[in-house]
Enzyme design. Structure first.
Site, short mmCIF file in Angstrom:
data_model
loop_
_atom_site.label_atom_id
_atom_site.label_comp_id
_atom_site.label_asym_id
_atom_site.label_seq_id
_atom_site.Cartn_x
_atom_site.Cartn_y
_atom_site.Cartn_z
N TYR A 133 -11.57 9.15 104.43
CA TYR A 133 -12.32 9.24 103.17
C TYR A 133 -12.00 8.04 102.27
O TYR A 133 -12.71 7.79 101.31
CB TYR A 133 -11.97 10.51 102.41
CG TYR A 133 -12.33 11.82 103.07
CD1 TYR A 133 -13.04 11.87 104.27
CD2 TYR A 133 -11.96 13.02 102.49
CE1 TYR A 133 -13.36 13.07 104.86
CE2 TYR A 133 -12.27 14.24 103.07
CZ TYR A 133 -12.96 14.27 104.26
OH TYR A 133 -13.26 15.46 104.84
N ARG A 188 -20.91 21.02 87.88
CA ARG A 188 -20.89 21.76 89.16
C ARG A 188 -19.46 22.01 89.62
O ARG A 188 -19.16 23.05 90.22
CB ARG A 188 -21.65 20.97 90.23
CG ARG A 188 -23.16 20.98 89.99
CD ARG A 188 -23.90 20.20 91.06
NE ARG A 188 -25.30 20.03 90.73
CZ ARG A 188 -26.06 19.04 91.17
NH1 ARG A 188 -25.53 18.11 91.94
NH2 ARG A 188 -27.33 18.98 90.82
#
Length: 259
Positions: A35, A220
């Site tokens: 990542y 979110r």
């Protein structure tokens, strides 16, 4: 291990996102070597004013790096990038490297655990064949198997195996990468006056999984954590359970059948 994790795959604004997640109450962050954001997660931890012992941080090694010596070196490199003395969980990211290298990598992680560099050893994207490989080698079973899991892709045989062997099941892609338009998901969300993502994360928790929703949007990130003040009833769960499409429901690579 906190039952709700914050995923940082493809998050290119990682440090502020993780700090927002900590503010929202997350204490579990799921990263990986590929990542390329381990350093940013470490910076967020240091800037958060939270104790390292209050947090649960995961990383993973992908198949291209598998092997005994390369895995031991990779553990040290991850620790250096995070700026940590230990990692709470280290996973084999995928099973693509073949039996010999998978087992060599697993043994390296067990040795890193004995050395105090890793608290817990696990795997990701492992099918039953890969898990049996570890058992047949006479090694301790992984503490965790992280797999794609949501109502459209329930991986039931793997989940049953993990439960039978006391392996914690972590769920990635729990909100189906935003593909939540199915009428059943929408209907359950309307019934509970919640958004579809909250319904899916709640379903995952009630199935006994550890969901790892990801988002870089502050609103979110917060709403995905607001899932403890309601529950799904038996009818809701049955309706969502009925959406399973097997492997066809996967929205990610889902390499559980790697040779």
């Amino acid at each position: 291990m906190p039952l709700l994790g914050f995923g940082v795959y493809q998050n290119y604004n990682t440090k502020p996102s993780v700090l927002e997640a900590f503010t929202a109450g997350y204490r579990h962050v799921d990263s990986a070597q590929v990542y390329r954001n381990e350093a940013a997660v470490g910076e967020a931890v240091r800037d958060s004013n939270l104790g390292r012992g209050d947090l649960f941080i995961t990383t993973k090694c992908v198949s291209q790096t598998h092997g005994y010596d390369s895995t031991l070196a990779g553990v040290d490199e991850s620790l250096a990038r995070f700026g940590f003395e230990y990692l709470d969980l280290f996973l084999i990211h995928d099973p693509f490297s073949g039996t010999e290298r998978r087992l060599a990598t697993y043994r390296a992680l067990l040795d890193a655990q004995k050395a105090g560099k890793i608290r817990t050893v696990g795997v990701s994207n492992y099918g039953i064949k890969h898990l049996d490989e570890i058992k047949n080698a006479g090694l301790q079973m992984p503490a965790v198997n992280q797999i794609e899991l949501h109502p459209l892709c329930q991986q039931r045989s793997i989940v049953e195996y993990c439960h039978a062997h006391s392996i914690v099941v972590q769920a990635y892609c729990p909100i189906i990468r935003g593909q939540m338009s199915h009428p059943t998901i929408q209907a359950v969300a309307k019934k509970h006056e919640r958004n579809p993502a909250q319904i899916l994360i709640r379903w995952s928790l009630q199935k006994g999984f550890v969901p790892l929703p990801k988002s870089a949007t502050p609103s979110r990130i917060r709403s995905n954590a607001e899932i403890y003040d309601f529950s799904l009833d038996a009818e809701d769960m049955a309706q969502l359970d009925g959406l399973d499409l097997g492997k066809a429901g996967a929205v990610s690579w889902n390499p559980i059948d790697a040779p």
